[in-house]
Design a protein around this motif. Structure first.
Motif, PDB file in Angstrom:
ATOM      1  N   LEU A   1      32.612 -56.294  14.017  1.00 36.93           N
ATOM      2  CA  LEU A   1      32.680 -55.569  12.750  1.00 36.93           C
ATOM      3  C   LEU A   1      31.316 -55.548  12.068  1.00 36.93           C
ATOM      4  N   VAL A   2      30.662 -56.706  12.037  1.00 39.64           N
ATOM      5  CA  VAL A   2      29.336 -56.777  11.420  1.00 39.64           C
ATOM      6  C   VAL A   2      28.326 -55.964  12.222  1.00 39.64           C
ATOM      7  N   ASP A   3      28.412 -56.027  13.556  1.00 43.89           N
ATOM      8  CA  ASP A   3      27.528 -55.201  14.388  1.00 43.89           C
ATOM      9  C   ASP A   3      27.677 -53.721  14.042  1.00 43.89           C
ATOM     10  N   GLY A   4      28.924 -53.282  13.822  1.00 38.11           N
ATOM     11  CA  GLY A   4      29.163 -51.885  13.476  1.00 38.11           C
ATOM     12  C   GLY A   4      28.530 -51.507  12.154  1.00 38.11           C
ATOM     13  N   VAL A   5      28.618 -52.403  11.164  1.00 38.51           N
ATOM     14  CA  VAL A   5      27.978 -52.154   9.863  1.00 38.51           C
ATOM     15  C   VAL A   5      26.467 -52.025  10.035  1.00 38.51           C
ATOM     16  N   LEU A   6      25.887 -52.902  10.850  1.00 40.09           N
ATOM     17  CA  LEU A   6      24.436 -52.866  11.063  1.00 40.09           C
ATOM     18  C   LEU A   6      24.019 -51.591  11.780  1.00 40.09           C
ATOM     19  N   ILE A   7      24.796 -51.172  12.779  1.00 34.64           N
ATOM     20  CA  ILE A   7      24.491 -49.928  13.490  1.00 34.64           C
ATOM     21  C   ILE A   7      24.591 -48.743  12.531  1.00 34.64           C
ATOM     22  N   GLY A   8      25.652 -48.710  11.726  1.00 37.38           N
ATOM     23  CA  GLY A   8      25.824 -47.625  10.770  1.00 37.38           C
ATOM     24  C   GLY A   8      24.695 -47.564   9.766  1.00 37.38           C
ATOM     25  N   ALA A   9      24.283 -48.717   9.241  1.00 39.36           N
ATOM     26  CA  ALA A   9      23.177 -48.756   8.278  1.00 39.36           C
ATOM     27  C   ALA A   9      21.880 -48.279   8.915  1.00 39.36           C
ATOM     28  N   ALA A  10      21.660 -48.644  10.167  1.00 41.93           N
ATOM     29  CA  ALA A  10      20.440 -48.204  10.858  1.00 41.93           C
ATOM     30  C   ALA A  10      20.423 -46.684  11.017  1.00 41.93           C
ATOM     31  N   PHE A  11      21.559 -46.100  11.381  1.00 40.09           N
ATOM     32  CA  PHE A  11      21.630 -44.639  11.527  1.00 40.09           C
ATOM     33  C   PHE A  11      21.461 -43.939  10.187  1.00 40.09           C
ATOM     34  N   LEU A  12      21.966 -44.518   9.110  1.00 38.81           N
ATOM     35  CA  LEU A  12      21.800 -43.918   7.791  1.00 38.81           C
ATOM     36  C   LEU A  12      20.341 -43.926   7.356  1.00 38.81           C
ATOM     37  N   THR A  13      19.570 -44.888   7.888  1.00 39.94           N
ATOM     38  CA  THR A  13      18.141 -44.936   7.593  1.00 39.94           C
ATOM     39  C   THR A  13      17.371 -43.928   8.428  1.00 39.94           C
TER      40      THR A  13
END
Length: 261
Positions: free
Chosen positions: A129-141
């Motif tokens: 779940l945390v990995d998914g949040v980090l991946i999503g945040a990276a793509f938003l950047t």
């Protein structure tokens, strides 16, 4: 391609495909697995450190509104200490072997209780779940940063999932049941990606700090969980292999980041 599609696609890459790759790896003869797994771990160390220092931290420090780099670096420090506490609580575990203090009952070297398998699945779900949040945040950047972050996640997920499979099998799960529950657990990566996409679009100012936490996660996994295992092999030839594969992991991240930009 829409940004949400990118996030969902690469969350699946970091989650479900890593489980499938680990399941395929377990089909290899045991002797081959024992020889190859340390090489995967060494490569994962390089990929994680490369993504943290060459991609995530530079983006976090260069983000608009960040005037004091000490704030970002303080977030990284807090993240490392936070992951240490989470691991102590057995909510965050990245053991990459089937025989370790987390996976192994104290006086039994051949079997695990069913509760151990359940604990592994719960911990893996939180982790994904945390990995998914980090991946999503990276793509938003930045889409390119998201791809590099996803590659680093996938690199360390494969050896971890091999360890998880071994524990589940020793806990009494059949091979098909272990695969099913591991896939189910990996889908929390997609949930994390969706949470990041819908919560952070309106909170762009939080993205640099999430990237700093992502960097802290990668640094912690590499330094606290993976590198100590490499010290079990002290022969000169093994050390050269480890250094070469770590360098290869860093190089792949560097080339991916440079090529995509």
């Amino acid at each position: 391609m829409p940004l949400l599609t990118w996030i969902l696609l690469f969350c699946l890459l970091g989650g479900v495909l890593s489980v499938a790759a680990a399941a395929l790896f377990l089909a290899f003869p045991e002797r081959m697995r024992l020889r190859l797994l340390p090489h995967f771990v060494s490569f994962a160390i390089g990929a994680l450190l490369g993504a943290a220092f060459l991609a995530l931290l530079p983006h976090a420090l260069a983000a608009p509104g960040i005037d004091d780099m000490h704030v970002i670096m303080g977030t990284v420090l807090a993240g490392v200490l936070g992951f240490f506490l989470l691991e102590k609580l057995v909510l965050w575990r990245h053991c990459h072997e089937s025989h370790c203090e987390v996976h192994q009952p104290e006086h039994d070297s051949h079997s695990h209780s069913p509760a151990a398998g359940t604990l592994i699945l719960i911990g893996d779900g939180v982790h994904n779940l945390v990995d998914g949040v980090l991946i999503g945040a990276a793509f938003l950047t930045d889409v390119h940063l998201g791809i590099v972050t996803s590659l680093a996640v996938a690199a360390h997920e494969i050896p971890q999932e091999v360890g998880d499979f071994a524990v589940l099998l020793h806990s009494g799960f059949s091979r098909s049941r272990a695969f099913f529950y591991n896939v189910l657990s990996s889908l929390t990566t997609v949930i994390g990606g969706l949470v990041a996409y819908y919560s952070m679009q309106q909170a762009q100012e939080a993205l640099p700090y999430v990237l700093a936490i992502a960097a802290a996660s990668f640094i912690y996994i590499a330094v606290a969980d993976l590198i100590p295992g490499l010290h079990k092999r002290v022969q000169a030839a093994a050390t050269l292999q480890q250094v070469a594969l770590i360098a290869a992991g860093v190089l792949v991240i560097y080339l991916a980041h440079a090529t995509l930009h």
